[in-house]
Design an enzyme around this catalytic site. Structure first.
Site, PDB file in Angstrom:
ATOM      1  N   ILE A 130       0.610  -0.984  -0.082  1.00  0.00           N
ATOM      2  CA  ILE A 130       0.553  -0.036   0.363  1.00  0.00           C
ATOM      3  C   ILE A 130       0.742   0.791  -0.603  1.00  0.00           C
ATOM      4  CG2 ILE A 130      -1.900  -0.982   0.856  1.00  0.00           C
ATOM      5  CD1 ILE A 130      -1.152   0.527   2.907  1.00  0.00           C
ATOM      6  N   CYS A 131       0.469   2.313  -0.486  1.00  0.00           N
ATOM      7  CA  CYS A 131       0.991   3.217  -0.424  1.00  0.00           C
ATOM      8  C   CYS A 131       0.822   3.805   0.431  1.00  0.00           C
ATOM      9  CB  CYS A 131       0.255   4.363  -1.725  1.00  0.00           C
ATOM     10  SG  CYS A 131       1.289   5.782  -2.343  1.00  0.00           S
ATOM     11  N   MET A 132       2.493   4.871   1.535  1.00  0.00           N
ATOM     12  CA  MET A 132       1.969   5.293   2.254  1.00  0.00           C
ATOM     13  C   MET A 132       2.543   6.993   2.395  1.00  0.00           C
ATOM     14  SD  MET A 132       1.411   2.382   5.187  1.00  0.00           S
ATOM     15  CE  MET A 132       3.068   1.983   5.444  1.00  0.00           C
TER      16      MET A 132
END
Length: 169
Positions: A115-117
């Site tokens: 996931i993009c964080m």
């Protein structure tokens, strides 16, 4: 940037003290004890608030984590496998949390379902080394990501509830 509910959640998660990664021997063992204490408290707080949304376990060395997370949407429970490795440079580098079965379904995800964080979470993590740990990554990374992305993926028809997909066969 952080809302009041998130601040309250964060305040209830114990901060960590030991700055150690997987290659740091006894210090890593101490860090793992702190990680487990923090995670147990966070899960306990979530259960008390009727907001239980994940389960995690690790390999013996504490370097590979895996489990389940779930999101309730329109009274339906959507469940996903979650996994991540602890980077060698941990805790300076945050873990990259992955939901492999969602790989390629959203632009807010890297190869392998990570996931993009980057924009919101990583700067906050960087300012809080070594105090933040896995529980904080779940609370500030995966939790908000699920809240934004899962309803959108359901709306676009990219995720189907397991009961509905089985009954439509």
């Amino acid at each position: 940037m952080v809302d009041e509910a998130t601040k309250k959640t964060l305040a209830a998660i114990p901060l960590l003290k030991t700055k150690a990664g997987p290659r740091d021997g006894k210090d890593w063992v101490d860090r793992l004890k702190e990680e487990y204490t923090s995670l147990i408290k966070y899960v306990s707080n979530n259960k008390e608030a009727d907001n239980d949304w994940f389960r995690l376990e690790s390999n013996k060395e504490g370097t590979r984590w895996f489990g389940k997370c779930w999101y309730i949407h329109n009274l339906l429970k959507y469940e996903f496998d979650v996994e991540f490795d602890i980077p060698i440079t941990y805790p300076t580098t945050a873990p990259e949390i992955a939901l492999p079965e969602l790989d390629g379904k959203t632009a807010k995800m890297y190869r392998g379902g990570k996931i993009c964080m980057t924009d919101h979470f990583k700067p906050l993590w960087g300012r809080n080394v070594p105090r933040f740990g896995i529980a904080h990554a779940m609370a500030l990374g995966l939790g908000p990501w699920l809240a934004v992305e899962i309803p959108d993926l359901i709306e676009k028809g990219l995720i189907k509830h397991k009961d509905k997909s089985e009954s439509s066969r």
